[in-house]
Design a protein around this motif. Structure first.
Motif, PDB file in Angstrom:
ATOM      1  N   SER A 128     -39.763  43.220 -27.192  1.00  0.00           N
ATOM      2  CA  SER A 128     -38.353  43.630 -27.154  1.00  0.00           C
ATOM      3  C   SER A 128     -37.962  44.587 -28.270  1.00  0.00           C
ATOM      4  CB  SER A 128     -37.449  42.395 -27.234  1.00  0.00           C
ATOM      5  OG  SER A 128     -37.547  41.783 -28.513  1.00  0.00           O
ATOM      6  N   VAL A 159     -34.289  46.219 -28.850  1.00  0.00           N
ATOM      7  CA  VAL A 159     -33.472  45.723 -29.962  1.00  0.00           C
ATOM      8  C   VAL A 159     -33.116  46.877 -30.894  1.00  0.00           C
ATOM      9  CG1 VAL A 159     -33.427  44.189 -31.967  1.00  0.00           C
ATOM     10  CG2 VAL A 159     -34.407  43.395 -29.815  1.00  0.00           C
ATOM     11  N   PHE A 211     -30.346  48.760 -29.195  1.00  0.00           N
ATOM     12  CA  PHE A 211     -29.092  48.005 -29.203  1.00  0.00           C
ATOM     13  C   PHE A 211     -28.439  48.017 -30.578  1.00  0.00           C
ATOM     14  CE2 PHE A 211     -27.177  43.693 -29.858  1.00  0.00           C
ATOM     15  CZ  PHE A 211     -26.021  43.924 -29.132  1.00  0.00           C
ATOM     16  N   VAL A 247     -30.552  38.462 -33.573  1.00  0.00           N
ATOM     17  CA  VAL A 247     -31.247  38.636 -32.292  1.00  0.00           C
ATOM     18  C   VAL A 247     -32.672  38.091 -32.400  1.00  0.00           C
ATOM     19  CG1 VAL A 247     -32.214  40.337 -30.696  1.00  0.00           C
ATOM     20  CG2 VAL A 247     -29.869  40.591 -31.511  1.00  0.00           C
ATOM     21  N   TRP A 258     -31.410  43.566 -23.916  1.00  0.00           N
ATOM     22  CA  TRP A 258     -30.839  44.356 -25.010  1.00  0.00           C
ATOM     23  C   TRP A 258     -30.726  45.835 -24.660  1.00  0.00           C
ATOM     24  CZ3 TRP A 258     -28.412  40.979 -27.441  1.00  0.00           C
ATOM     25  CH2 TRP A 258     -28.957  39.732 -27.712  1.00  0.00           C
TER      26      TRP A 258
END
Length: 439
Positions: free
Chosen positions: A93, A97, A100, A139, A165
């Motif tokens: 991710s 991330v 985001f 997160v 995300w």
């Protein structure tokens, strides 16, 4: 004495000069292999450019300076990915991330805080960075909690995070590009004004050289204190000279890259400086993103090798069940590892968005591939328990060198993806062979 016995005696006497040298200096052979591969890539791209275009563009101060800046964000995240992979997990991710957190920071400094403080207020940058780092850590901690306390495999959690995300980044600004970022924030992305110049680079170089000498002297002192075998004195001098030589060479290289003529003229006009006839040479020196990467690398190395948390990470990666029986809170350590990964991803988002001077929905796309590849190429074993921070940074430099070199010689995006994918598979295969040979 038989011929085979004579050969054996000869081999023992020679001891293989290279192997005896490596044993005396304790240089990691995998590190040597990565450095050799990196040099081969650099020289190959440079000479290919010379043959194709009549001039080599790779081994130039300009390209190597840009390469160092481009490596920074991937290198920062790769430092965190080492901990994740060492403990037998994975994080797919990180690219999303990054996108985001960059989008949130873009909204904070461009749309939300200026309405409160006014444009250009110094608190905007401070609060933006704090919001980004805290958000990234939260997160990451959420991912770690789902993995550790809810038993969901890291692959699934982070694959879901990759989608969630990226979608959240789109919803925050409804797909718009947020720009330009705060002018002070933009300095964290490098560029002429986002560098420390010639004098600042020499100061950084002197501090780094002093650090190399201190580590060698302190290491020898600690070995003597605990009655560990000492390296030969010549090996200590060699390592000190090698480390300081590389640092000085890097400083000279970066100081040899001047500001563009147009920016020099703007700077001279703004500061009422009369330009000499031959022009004004102003060095870039170290870019701020590179200094951030160096600081992260040093901090993470200390964390991994000098703290209880670092020992726990390797213990969990070596054998999670044994670590649990030894009293290590494996679940809580896992949460902290992923929170740290999120924190470093947010730090990389600061560098990436500042360098781009904007936050876009595409920011961080496929970064997870490059980050995982950097860690694996750098010697982090997917089987867990093995990995180094400096190896991951060097792996990030290898990946970015491949990408930059292919762009310079005109390879299209499809070829670049093929090469990167092949290199990742090859790196895992080499790791498998290395572990089999080490058994």
């Amino acid at each position: 004495m038989t011929q085979s016995a004579q050969q054996t005696a000869r081999d023992g006497k020679d001891g293989n000069v290279l192997s005896r040298f490596l044993k005396a200096t304790e240089i990691d052979t995998r590190l040597l292999g990565m450095v050799g591969a990196l040099l081969l890539i650099w020289i190959g791209f440079h000479f290919y450019g010379m043959m194709k275009f009549g001039t080599g563009a790779f081994l130039t101060p300009r390209n190597l300076w840009n390469l160092s800046v481009q490596t920074a964000s991937i290198g920062i995240m790769a430092c965190g990915m080492v901990l994740v992979i060492v403990t037998r997990h994975i994080d797919l991710s990180v690219g999303s991330v990054l996108g985001f957190t960059a989008m949130i920071m873009g909204m904070v400094q461009v749309r939300w805080l200026p309405e409160v403080f006014g444009l250009g207020h110094p608190m905007i940058v401070v609060l933006t960075i704090l919001v980004g780092l805290v958000l990234g850590a939260m997160v990451g901690a959420l991912h770690g909690w789902l993995i550790a306390y809810r038993g969901i495999p890291a692959f699934i959690v982070t694959l879901g995070g990759l989608l969630v995300w990226r979608g959240m980044a789109f919803l925050v600004a409804r797909g718009e590009t947020i720009s330009p970022v705060d002018s002070t924030f933009a300095l964290l992305g490098g560029g002429p004004y986002g560098s420390v110049g010639a004098l600042g680079s020499w100061i950084v170089g002197a501090i780094c050289c002093a650090g190399v000498v201190f580590l060698i002297v302190n290491g020898r002192s600690q070995r003597r204190k605990f009655d560990f075998p000492l390296r030969p004195v010549w090996a200590e001098y060699f390592l000190a000279a090698l480390g300081c030589g590389l640092i000085v060479g890097t400083v000279l290289l970066f100081n040899n890259y001047p500001w563009p003529i147009g920016i020099v003229r703007q700077y001279a006009a703004a500061n009422d400086i009369t330009l000499p006839e031959g022009g004004l040479f102003i060095s870039h020196g170290f870019a701020i993103p590179v200094l951030i990467l160096i600081a992260v690398g040093i901090s993470m190395t200390i964390l991994m090798t000098r703290t209880r948390f670092g020992r726990y990470v390797f213990a969990i990666g070596g054998n999670p069940d044994a670590a649990l029986l030894a009293g290590i809170d494996v679940k809580w350590v896992t949460v902290k590892i992923f929170a740290l990964m999120g924190f470093l991803t947010a730090l990389a988002a600061i560098v990436a968005s500042a360098r781009l001077n904007s936050a876009t929905n595409a920011l961080g796309t496929l970064d997870e591939l490059y980050v995982i590849a950097a860690a694996v190429i750098g010697g982090t074993s997917l089987a867990g328990g093995v990995g180094t921070i400096y190896g991951a940074i060097l792996g990030a430099l290898v990946m970015q060198s491949l990408k930059t070199g292919m762009v310079l010689i005109g390879f299209d995006a499809a070829i670049q993806n093929i090469v990167v994918g092949a290199v990742l598979v090859l790196a895992v295969y080499v790791d498998i062979l290395y572990r089999k040979r080490s058994k």
